[in-house]
Design an enzyme around this catalytic site. Sequence first.
Site, PDB file in Angstrom:
ATOM      1  CG  PHE A 235      -1.766  -1.265   1.306  1.00 49.64           C
ATOM      2  CD1 PHE A 235      -2.799  -1.516   0.419  1.00 49.64           C
ATOM      3  CD2 PHE A 235      -1.458  -2.235   2.246  1.00 49.64           C
ATOM      4  CE1 PHE A 235      -3.522  -2.705   0.477  1.00 49.64           C
ATOM      5  CE2 PHE A 235      -2.166  -3.427   2.309  1.00 49.64           C
ATOM      6  CZ  PHE A 235      -3.200  -3.653   1.422  1.00 49.64           C
ATOM      7  CB  ILE A 461       2.115  -4.896  -3.437  1.00 53.94           C
ATOM      8  CG1 ILE A 461       1.123  -3.976  -4.173  1.00 53.94           C
ATOM      9  CG2 ILE A 461       3.539  -4.546  -3.807  1.00 53.94           C
ATOM     10  CD1 ILE A 461       1.256  -2.499  -3.788  1.00 53.94           C
ATOM     11  CB  ILE A 599     -12.894  -4.306 -15.874  1.00 53.53           C
ATOM     12  CG1 ILE A 599     -13.492  -2.993 -15.338  1.00 53.53           C
ATOM     13  CG2 ILE A 599     -12.487  -5.226 -14.721  1.00 53.53           C
ATOM     14  CD1 ILE A 599     -12.534  -2.065 -14.627  1.00 53.53           C
ATOM     15  N   PRO A 602     -11.724  -9.045 -14.059  1.00 54.56           N
ATOM     16  CG  PRO A 602     -13.566  -9.618 -15.356  1.00 54.56           C
ATOM     17  CD  PRO A 602     -12.076  -9.794 -15.271  1.00 54.56           C
ATOM     18  CB  THR A 604      -7.796  -9.376  -9.415  1.00 52.91           C
ATOM     19  OG1 THR A 604      -7.698  -9.024 -10.781  1.00 52.91           O
ATOM     20  CG2 THR A 604      -7.384 -10.823  -9.222  1.00 52.91           C
ATOM     21  CD  GLN A 608      -6.394  -2.784  -6.530  1.00 54.25           C
ATOM     22  OE1 GLN A 608      -6.012  -3.347  -5.520  1.00 54.25           O
ATOM     23  NE2 GLN A 608      -5.564  -2.240  -7.374  1.00 54.25           N
ATOM     24  N   GLY A 672      -5.781   2.685 -14.103  1.00 50.47           N
ATOM     25  CA  GLY A 672      -5.514   2.122 -12.774  1.00 50.47           C
ATOM     26  C   GLY A 672      -6.700   2.266 -11.844  1.00 50.47           C
ATOM     27  N   GLY A 674      -6.091   1.166  -8.114  1.00 47.94           N
ATOM     28  CA  GLY A 674      -5.651   0.938  -6.732  1.00 47.94           C
ATOM     29  C   GLY A 674      -5.943   2.123  -5.835  1.00 47.94           C
ATOM     30  CD  GLU A 675      -2.605   4.719  -5.580  1.00 42.97           C
ATOM     31  OE1 GLU A 675      -2.646   5.053  -4.388  1.00 42.97           O
ATOM     32  OE2 GLU A 675      -1.761   3.911  -6.029  1.00 42.97           O
TER      33      GLU A 675
HETATM   34 MO1  MOS Z   1       0.810   3.067  -3.725  1.00 39.17          MO
HETATM   35  S1  MOS Z   1       0.572   4.536  -2.269  1.00 39.17           S
HETATM   36  O1  MOS Z   1       1.419   3.875  -5.040  1.00 39.17           O
HETATM   37  O2  MOS Z   1       1.768   1.854  -3.144  1.00 39.17           O
END
Ligand code: MOS
Length: 708
Positions: A235, A461, A599, A602, A604, A608, A672, A674-675
């Site tokens: 993270f 990760i 996507i 789908p 994962t 996420q 992306g 993740g954020e």
């Molecule tokens: Mo993320 S805060 O770019 O691991």
Amino acid sequence: MENNTAPINGLSRVDGRMKVTGKAKYSAEYNTKGVTYGVLAASTITSGSIKSLDTKAAERAPGVLTVLTYLNAPKIPGYQDNSQAQSKGPLKIFYDNKIYFNGQPIALIIADTFERALFAAGLIKATYDTAPFQTSLKNNLNTGISPRNGKDYLRGTENAFKTAPVNVEQEYSIPTEVHNPTELGSTLAYWDGDDKVTVYTKTQGVKSTQRSIAQAFKLQPENVHIAAPFVGGAFGSALRTWPHEIAAVLAAQVVKKPVKLVLSRADMFTSIGYRPASWQRVGIGATADGKLVGITHEAAGQTSAYEDFSEGVVNISQLMYACPNVDTKYRLVSLNVNTPTPMRGPGEATGAFALECAMDELAYKLNMDPIELRMKNYAETDPQSGKPYSSKFLSDAYKLGADAVGWNKRNPKPRAVTENGWLVGYGMAAGMFGAYRNSATVVARLLSDGSLHIETAVTDIGPGTGTAMTTIASEVMGISSDKVNFKLGDSAMPPSPTQGGSSITATVGSAVNDACMQLKEKLKELSGNSESTASGYAQILQQHNLPQIEVTVTSKSNPDMSKYASYSWSVHFMKVLVHPTTGVVKIDKGLSVADAGKIVSPKTARSQMIGGSIMGAGMALMEEAVIDHRYGRLVNNNFADYHVPIQADIPQIEALFVNKPDPHLNPMGAKGMGEIATIGVAAAIANAVFNATGKRVRDLPLTPDKLV
Ligand code: MOS
């Protein structure tokens, strides 16, 4: 809330079985002959210097090989480049006797077992010269300085919100939120002679760790082998090489044996960074019909006394809405704490809490629906650069989410709805984050048995990079996913960037796509220019007596991209229940919708988004590192006192996707996520709590005491 768009079929995690059966090995689980164990001893003062250090008892303790301190540790060559006294920079472990924060490592004990190292660590005796210190952001806001590379921003007129017919101006604060992934920071290091080292370590970037270890010990990068085949959540906490990793490599050199150093959970609070405590002020004003007139956003975040860490807290106010007048300021406050680090949605997650709560407050003042207010100020082009977007389907996301949640049935009046004695509230908020693509190289080999093997030095990760890459390869080649073997997490593989900034599916996915296209091209040539089908690949190789065909492909950011502004977008909806007597907040349902382009994977992707929402729930409701400012010491550096959401806190969260490709960013059309999974979640919860209770809490976490 029904799932009406994204299919949750698709490939299951390719490494899922390995993870649940314990076959997936993390850095701390590797062993090598003669391994020894390292435990850190830490400073008990907050600022000053070490006066005396008595390590004799620890050195004589059973099984102890050595005790490293600033007094006896060999000089780390890379540390000599510039003096810490002259310029700020990363903490240099065992460099001198200066103490910058409570919990700073002062000794590393190496013993033949972990227990013996831990016992000996308790025998270290230090005395100190103490200096005055400050650990409270709130008490030191007046000492804030502009970050070296961050300018104040102005578009139009400053403080224009004040002239608007309807406006709000409020302050928001978020405490330090500490990185606590399941996997502890862990390093196993062993040398081969004086100039070669192997390091299994928790990192988001095997290549970046290879560079920093090589730099620290003045080695050839190719003589530094870094492996991180599995990472148990990071993270942002493993984006850089931390002092404890350098210390483990140094100790292995000293004892001439493998050294394994695993941080304790308490060490995690002082060794791997955190989302810095922040203070924000947002002023926002609109015309009576809801057209934004101005946004003023001012923020301050804490950093350490030895290093500046800044993040884009106020950027979201420059970018999110079509608003003619925007001014922002960001300040850093140096405190006697360790250096912060990016944490999921770095900057934006903090900024979105203030901006998206302020938008909700404005919507109430205007007596307007919060989605309507957002649509009224929808940016059709990037308000900062004026560029067109490479793609933006945020309006689809609003609609998708609002329909699924039944938003039009929400009672906007606060404290008006109850269910079984609990107050009910609905809230929403939006998020955005840059959609990036960098350079990555993959090697792809098609074998004569029809199997496809792809390698690149990226880490996973947690989001499921192997699964997404396998999906891309199997789709481009037209072969089944069980024929694809994707390997990652080793510095000996072709270079890929560090996994971070929501950029890996776009970056590595493009290289996988391009490599598969080149393999298909080769197959076409071999078969005399006729299109071959997947079932014929093995046959073509066999006919030509080829055991394999191989391509190495580097795929870079598309130069066309500079014409566009590229972002991923999200909107989060939350239904909360608040107990009127005790103030307990329960999330009843959550729904996050992402415009993250096409996507690719789908299952994962859904995980996420849900994981990001849970992280936002932690930020909103419970996470808070508490320092006793009299001593400058953390009082809740453990999971009994520092709360993170557990299953019982998270009953039902769903994810939906607009699932429309970005036509410019990369061949898959992916952006992306993740954020954006976390950015905006805390505001959606705070807005839902207001709808439930009529109480506006602007100081996270939203604990029960603030609601009674
Ligand atoms: Mo993320 S805060 O770019 O691991």
